[in-house]
Design an enzyme around this catalytic site. Structure first.
Site, PDB file in Angstrom:
ATOM      1  N   PHE A   1       0.810  -1.227   0.000  1.00  0.00           N
ATOM      2  CA  PHE A   1       0.000   0.000   0.000  1.00  0.00           C
ATOM      3  C   PHE A   1       0.836   1.266   0.000  1.00  0.00           C
ATOM      4  O   PHE A   1       0.353   2.334   0.359  1.00  0.00           O
ATOM      5  CB  PHE A   1      -0.962   0.007   1.198  1.00  0.00           C
ATOM      6  CG  PHE A   1      -1.731  -1.279   1.352  1.00  0.00           C
ATOM      7  CD1 PHE A   1      -2.656  -1.661   0.385  1.00  0.00           C
ATOM      8  CD2 PHE A   1      -1.523  -2.121   2.426  1.00  0.00           C
ATOM      9  CE1 PHE A   1      -3.354  -2.855   0.506  1.00  0.00           C
ATOM     10  CE2 PHE A   1      -2.221  -3.314   2.553  1.00  0.00           C
ATOM     11  CZ  PHE A   1      -3.137  -3.675   1.596  1.00  0.00           C
TER      12      PHE A   1
ATOM     13  N   ILE B   1       2.676  -7.923  -4.151  1.00  0.00           N
ATOM     14  CA  ILE B   1       2.397  -7.415  -2.797  1.00  0.00           C
ATOM     15  C   ILE B   1       1.000  -7.832  -2.348  1.00  0.00           C
ATOM     16  O   ILE B   1       0.404  -7.201  -1.483  1.00  0.00           O
ATOM     17  CB  ILE B   1       2.622  -5.895  -2.721  1.00  0.00           C
ATOM     18  CG1 ILE B   1       1.703  -5.120  -3.670  1.00  0.00           C
ATOM     19  CG2 ILE B   1       4.072  -5.571  -3.039  1.00  0.00           C
ATOM     20  CD1 ILE B   1       1.801  -3.589  -3.482  1.00  0.00           C
TER      21      ILE B   1
ATOM     22  N   ALA C   1       1.483  -4.397 -13.235  1.00  0.00           N
ATOM     23  CA  ALA C   1       0.894  -5.154 -14.344  1.00  0.00           C
ATOM     24  C   ALA C   1       1.184  -4.474 -15.681  1.00  0.00           C
ATOM     25  O   ALA C   1       1.561  -5.123 -16.655  1.00  0.00           O
ATOM     26  CB  ALA C   1      -0.609  -5.313 -14.138  1.00  0.00           C
TER      27      ALA C   1
ATOM     28  N   ARG D   1      -8.194  -3.168 -20.266  1.00  0.00           N
ATOM     29  CA  ARG D   1      -8.490  -4.601 -20.280  1.00  0.00           C
ATOM     30  C   ARG D   1      -8.095  -5.184 -18.926  1.00  0.00           C
ATOM     31  O   ARG D   1      -7.106  -4.772 -18.329  1.00  0.00           O
ATOM     32  CB  ARG D   1      -7.648  -5.235 -21.389  1.00  0.00           C
ATOM     33  CG  ARG D   1      -7.808  -6.701 -21.587  1.00  0.00           C
ATOM     34  CD  ARG D   1      -6.684  -7.146 -22.520  1.00  0.00           C
ATOM     35  NE  ARG D   1      -6.920  -8.469 -23.059  1.00  0.00           N
ATOM     36  CZ  ARG D   1      -6.010  -9.118 -23.779  1.00  0.00           C
ATOM     37  NH1 ARG D   1      -4.851  -8.549 -24.053  1.00  0.00           N
ATOM     38  NH2 ARG D   1      -6.271 -10.321 -24.233  1.00  0.00           N
TER      39      ARG D   1
ATOM     40  N   LEU E   1      -6.656  -8.310 -16.720  1.00  0.00           N
ATOM     41  CA  LEU E   1      -5.852  -9.525 -16.901  1.00  0.00           C
ATOM     42  C   LEU E   1      -6.497 -10.735 -16.236  1.00  0.00           C
ATOM     43  O   LEU E   1      -6.319 -11.861 -16.681  1.00  0.00           O
ATOM     44  CB  LEU E   1      -4.445  -9.330 -16.314  1.00  0.00           C
ATOM     45  CG  LEU E   1      -3.531  -8.382 -17.083  1.00  0.00           C
ATOM     46  CD1 LEU E   1      -2.196  -8.240 -16.359  1.00  0.00           C
ATOM     47  CD2 LEU E   1      -3.306  -8.879 -18.512  1.00  0.00           C
TER      48      LEU E   1
ATOM     49  N   LYS F   1     -11.005 -12.178 -11.533  1.00  0.00           N
ATOM     50  CA  LYS F   1     -11.141 -12.388 -10.086  1.00  0.00           C
ATOM     51  C   LYS F   1     -10.212 -11.463  -9.290  1.00  0.00           C
ATOM     52  O   LYS F   1     -10.649 -10.794  -8.359  1.00  0.00           O
ATOM     53  CB  LYS F   1     -10.839 -13.851  -9.748  1.00  0.00           C
ATOM     54  CG  LYS F   1     -11.123 -14.215  -8.312  1.00  0.00           C
ATOM     55  CD  LYS F   1     -10.830 -15.685  -8.027  1.00  0.00           C
ATOM     56  CE  LYS F   1     -11.981 -16.569  -8.499  1.00  0.00           C
ATOM     57  NZ  LYS F   1     -11.737 -17.990  -8.158  1.00  0.00           N
TER      58      LYS F   1
ATOM     59  N   GLU G   1      -4.927   1.115  -7.094  1.00  0.00           N
ATOM     60  CA  GLU G   1      -5.195   2.287  -6.274  1.00  0.00           C
ATOM     61  C   GLU G   1      -6.504   2.999  -6.569  1.00  0.00           C
ATOM     62  O   GLU G   1      -7.064   3.653  -5.688  1.00  0.00           O
ATOM     63  CB  GLU G   1      -4.003   3.260  -6.368  1.00  0.00           C
ATOM     64  CG  GLU G   1      -2.779   2.625  -5.734  1.00  0.00           C
ATOM     65  CD  GLU G   1      -1.489   3.383  -5.946  1.00  0.00           C
ATOM     66  OE1 GLU G   1      -1.209   4.275  -5.143  1.00  0.00           O
ATOM     67  OE2 GLU G   1      -0.756   3.063  -6.907  1.00  0.00           O
TER      68      GLU G   1
HETATM   69 MO1  MOS Z   1       1.294   2.911  -3.987  1.00  0.00          MO
HETATM   70  S1  MOS Z   1       0.809   4.213  -2.464  1.00  0.00           S
HETATM   71  O1  MOS Z   1       2.115   3.950  -5.039  1.00  0.00           O
HETATM   72  O2  MOS Z   1       2.244   1.679  -3.344  1.00  0.00           O
END
Ligand code: MOS
Length: 741
Positions: free
Chosen positions: A243, A469, A513, A630, A632, A635, A707
Site C-alpha cells: 500500500f 504485494i 501489471a 483490459r 488480466l 477475479k 489504487e
Molecule cells: Mo502505492 S501508495 O504507489 O504503493
C-alpha cells in the site's frame, strides 16, 4: 477457461497460482527466512518528539541474558553523506541511522538491541535508559500553517500550476462555492508489518525484506553503506500487503545490515505493530481549500485547489492532492498549489492513491456542494463538465470511458429515483442518503525486463525482478505468459522478488501489471519464435521443413498449421536441446508516451443510513463501475477494486491517527484504537467494469488497478451523509460526534 486453458488465459478468473502456498503456510515472508545462527534485533524508539539524547545508558541491557550487541549513535559506523542515501524516492528516504544525537520525532529509532532470541532482545531493549534535552516540538498542524513552505515539486509536477486566466474564470462565475476540507493522518497497517533479515557472507549482503521494490532496496542500501550494488542481493518472494509503505527503504533495513555486520551473524528486525506508527511513514494530514465557479447552466468557469499537507522536520514529502483536480473536469481556468507544514513527526509517505485519495474527497465534496447551489443533479453536473482532455496541459487521454461508467453504475444503483432534497428519505430511525463521486487514478508505466526459459521437462520458467504485494502478480503474469506462448497455464512457472532476476520497477503507482506485463509478453513472443525456429530447422522434429510462418505453438504443442499429424510436445524439443532454451526482453513506454494522458476512471454511488438520534453511520451498499482498460484476471481485478472501496469506506468513516498535542506521541498506535473496518462494517459492494482495452497505453491494453478503488469513495460517502442528514461534514473521518454536535 479451466486450469489448463491457454488460448484465452488473459482475463480469465484464474485462482491465484500462489494460493495453495499461502493457504498452507508454504509461502515464506521476509520474517520467516532463518539463515543459520540467526539472531534478533529489537529497535528502541525515542519517547520525545524533539531534542537531543543526553545519555543513553545500555549497561543493564548489555548484561541481560543473550544480548550480543547494542547499536547506538555512539558506536554506529560513520556512513557516507551522514547516511543520507543518494537515491531518490520512492526507494531512498531520509533515515534515522544513528549518525547524531538529534531527535526529530517521537518513535524515532535510537538504538537496536541484538540478542540470541527475540524475547531476550525485547527484554533487554526495555532496560535501555535514555535521557533527553527536550526542545519545543511543532505538533499542531493548524498552528504551524502560517509557516508552510513551497516544496520543489508535487507528484513530479511543479507545486504551483495554473491554466487559462483564473481571475477571468472567477469573474465569469454566476454561482460560486469556496470550502475547506481536511483529512487526518492515517497509517498503513498491512497484515505483514515491515521486516528484514540481513545476512552477510564475506563482503556480500543478502536481505530478505518485505518490500515493494527489490531493486530499489538494493541500490539504496548499497549507496547508504557505501558498497557496490552488485554485492547486495534482495529477496522478497511474498509480501503481505504494501500500500505504499513498503515502497521506500526505512531505517530498520539499513540498521539490520549494520547490526549483522557488527555481530557477524544474520540479524532479523521486525517492525512491530506499534512501530508501524511513526518511523515507516503514513498518510499526511491535509487541509484543502477548493473554490469552484459555474454559470447557471452548470458549466464550470474555474477551479482553485490549494493543498496544505504535513511533512517531517527533516524531509519533504508531498501529498499531491490537487493532481486529480488538474485533469478530472473541463474547467477552462484554474490554479492549484501545494504547500508543506513541517511537524515533529516521522516523514509521511505514499499511501494507496497518494494525492488522489485525499484530493478526490475534497474535489467531489466541492462538486456536490456546487450541484446543490445550482439546484442541479450531482451526476448531471459531472456529465456537463466531462473532460475530453486534461485541464492544465490540454493532453488528450489514451482512452476514456467514464460516461459509460456513470451510466452503468447509476443504472445499477437506481440513481434516477433519488429525490433531490436532503433529508427526504427515512426508514424507521434511519435517515437514508444517496451520494456519488468520480474515481480516477493515473495509469503509470516504466521499463521492465523479463526472462523466459524452456525447461527440460517442457514447462516454461518466466522470471522478472518484480513483486507480488498481494495483488496477484504471480497469477496475472502466468496468464500473460501462457496465452502469449500458447501453452496451458499449468505449464508456466513464474518467479519474482529477487534482484538476481531481470530488473523491474517499484510495485507502486499501480504500475506493476502495466510495466511487467508487456515485458513478459515480449519475452514470451521471443521465446515462442525461437522454439518454432528450432523445430522447423531440426531434422529430428516432425515439423522439420515446415515453412516458418505455418508453424505455431498451440496447447503446449509445436504444430504445423496445415498438417495436423506433424506435431510434437515442447518437452520433446526440450529433451533434444539438452540445455535450456531461453530469451530475455525489455519493454518500455514509447518515447512520445508523455504526449497523452493515461488515467483510469470510475463512478462510485453510495447509500448511507444515519441514525437520526445517535449519528451512527452504516453503509448498506456501494455501487461502482470502472474503466481500467483490459483486465488480466477477472477475479483478482474484482478483489483489487473491492479492497479499494473497503479502504475508501475506512478512510471516510474510521481511520484517524491521533497525536497527543502535548507530548507528540501517536496515542492510538494499535489496531484496537486505530479503527479499520471489520466484516460487520462492510455490506454490499457491487463492482462492475466497462472493458475497453487501452492499446495506446501498452500492447496488452491494460492499466493498473491497485489504487483507483480508494478514490472517490470518501467523497461519495460524505455526499450521501449530506443527502441523508442535511449536515455537510468536510472533515474526515465522518464520525457520529460530528453529526450530533
Ligand atoms: Mo502505492 S501508495 O504507489 O504503493
Amino acid at each position: 477457461m479451466n486450469d489448463d486453458g491457454w488460448a484465452d488465459a488473459i482475463g480469465a478468473p484464474l485462482d491465484r497460482t500462489d494460493g495453495p502456498q499461502k493457504a498452507t503456510g508454504a509461502a515464506r515472508y521476509a520474517a520467516e527466512f532463518a539463515p543459520d545462527k540467526l539472531c534478533h534485533g529489537v529497535m528502541v524508539l525515542s519517547t520525545i518528539p524533539r531534542g537531543r539524547i543526553v545519555s543513553l545508558d545500555t549497561s543493564r541491557a548489555q548484561h541481560a541474558p543473550g544480548v550480543l550487541f547494542i547499536l547506538t549513535h555512539r558506536n554506529a559506523p560513520v556512513l557516507p553523506h551522514h547516511g543520507l542515501a543518494a537515491v531518490k524516492p520512492p526507494a531512498g528516504r531520509v533515515l534515522s541511522l544513528f549518525q547524531d544525537d538529534v531527535v526529530h520525532y517521537d518513535r524515532q529509532p535510537i538504538a537496536v538491541v541484538v540478542a540470541d532470541t527475540f524475547e531476550q532482545a525485547t527484554a533487554a531493549a526495555a532496560l535501555v535508559r535514555v535521557t533527553y534535552a527536550a526542545q519545543p516540538a511543532v505538533i499542531d498542524f493548524n498552528a504551524a500553517k502560517p509557516h508552510a513552505h513551497k516544496p520543489k515539486e508535487a507528484g513530479r509536477k511543479p507545486p504551483d500550476v495554473a491554466w487559462g486566466d483564473p481571475a477571468a474564470g472567477e469573474r465569469a462565475a454566476e454561482v460560486r462555492i469556496d470550502i475547506t476540507c481536511t483529512t487526518p493522518m492515517q497509517n498503513h497497517n498491512p497484515l505483514e508489518p515491515h521486516a528484514t533479515v540481513a545476512h552477510w557472507e564475506g563482503d556480500r549482503l543478502t536481505l530478505y525484506d518485505a518490500t515493494q521494490y527489490v531493486s530499489g532496496v538494493r541500490e539504496t542500501v548499497a549507496k547508504t553503506l557505501g558498497i557496490d550494488a552488485d554485492r547486495v542481493r534482495v529477496v522478497s518472494p511474498f509480501v503481505g500487503g504494501g500500500f505504499g509503505s513498503k515502497g521506500s527503504v526505512w531505517s530498520h533495513v539499513v540498521l539490520a545490515a549494520i547490526c549483522a555486520q557488527k555481530v557477524d551473524r544474520p540479524v532479523k528486525i521486525v517492525v512491530d505493530r506499534q512501530q508501524m506508527f511513526g518511523p515507516v511513514g503514513g498518510r499526511p494530514q491535509t487541509s484543502q481549500r477548493i473554490a469552484l465557479g459555474a454559470t447557471r447552466d452548470g458549466a464550470l468557469t474555474h477551479v482553485r485547489h490549494d493543498v496544505l499537507s504535513h511533512t517531517s522536520e527533516f524531509e519533504d514529502f508531498v501529498e499531491p492532492s490537487a493532481l486529480i483536480t488538474q485533469m478530472l473536469y473541463a474547467y477552462p481556468h484554474g490554479s492549484t498549489t501545494h504547500r508543506l507544514v513541517k511537524l515533529n513527526t516521522g516523514t509521511p509517505t505514499f499511501q494507496r492513491a497518494p494525492g488522489e485519495a485525499t484530493g478526490s474527497f475534497a474535489l467531489e465534496v466541492a462538486l456536490d456542494e456546487l450541484a446543490y447551489a445550482l439546484k442541479m443533479d450531482p451526476l448531471a453536473l459531472r456529465l456537463k463538465n466531462h473532460a475530453e482532455k486534461t485541464a492544465d496541459d490540454g493532453k488528450p487521454f489514451t482512452s476514456k470511458h467514464l460516461r459509460e461508467c456513470y451510466a452503468q453504475a447509476a443504472e445499477r444503483f437506481g440513481w434516477s429515483r433519488r429525490p433531490a432534497a436532503p433529508r427526504s428519505i427515512e426508514r424507521g430511525s434511519m435517515l437514508v442518503g444517496w451520494g456519488m463521486a468520480t474515481a480516477s487514478y493515473p495509469a503509470n508505466r516504466m521499463g521492465a525486463s523479463a526472462r523466459a526459459v524452456l525447461q527440460p521437462d517442457g514447462t516454461i520458467l518466466v522470471q522478472s525482478g518484480s513483486q507480488d504485494i498481494g495483488t496477484g502478480t504471480y497469477t496475472v503474469m502466468t496468464q500473460v505468459a501462457a496465452e502469449t506462448l500458447g501453452v496451458p497455464v499449468s505449464h508456466v512457472h513464474f518467479e519474482l522478488g529477487d534482484t538476481t532476476l531481470p530488473q523491474a520497477p517499484v510495485s507502486g503507482g499501480s504500475m506493476t501489471a502495466a510495466s511487467v506485463g508487456p515485458a513478459v509478453q515480449a519475452v514470451c513472443q521471443k521465446l515462442r519464435g525461437q522454439l518454432v525456429d528450432r523445430a522447423v530447422a531440426d531434422a529430428s522434429s516432425p515439423l522439420h521443413g515446415v515453412p516458418r510462418e505455418r508453424a505455431a505453438i498451440d496447447g503446449g504443442w509445436l504444430v504445423a498449421l496445415d498438417e495436423s499429424h506433424r506435431r510434437e510436445s515442447l518437452s520433446a524439443l526440450a529433451g533434444r536441446a539438452g540445455t535450456p532454451i531461453e530469451a530475455t526482453a525489455e519493454a518500455k513506454p514509447a518515447d512520445d508516451a508523455k504526449k497523452l494522458a493515461a488515467h483510469s476512471f470510475g463512478a462510485v454511488f453510495a447509500e448511507v443510513h444515519v441514525d437520526r438520534d445517535l449519528g451512527e453511520i452504516r453503509v448498506p451498499r456501494v455501487v461502482a463501475t470502472y474503466d481500467v482498460g483490459r483486465r488480466l484476471n477477472a477475479k483478482t481485478a474484482l478483489s483489487q477494486l473491492q479492497g479499494g472501496i473497503v479502504w475508501g469506506i475506512s478512510m471516510a468513516l474510521l481511520e484517524h491517527t491521533i497525536i497527543d498535542p502535548h507530548v507528540g506521541r501517536i496515542v492510538n498506535a494499535n489496531l484496537a484504537e486505530y479503527h479499520v473496518p471489520v466484516n460487520a462494517d462492510i455490506q454490499a459492494i457491487d463492482v462492475t467494469f466497462v472493458d475497453n482495452p487501452d492499446l495506446r497505453f501498452n500492447p496488452l491494453g491494460i492499466r493498473g488497478i491497485g489504487e483507483i478503488g480508494i478514490t472517490g469513495v470518501a467523497g461519495a460517502l460524505a455526499n450521501a451523509v449530506y443527502h441523508a442528514t442535511g449536515r455537510r461534514i468536510r472533515d474526515l473521518p465522518i464520525t457520529l460526534d460530528k453529526l450530533i454536535a
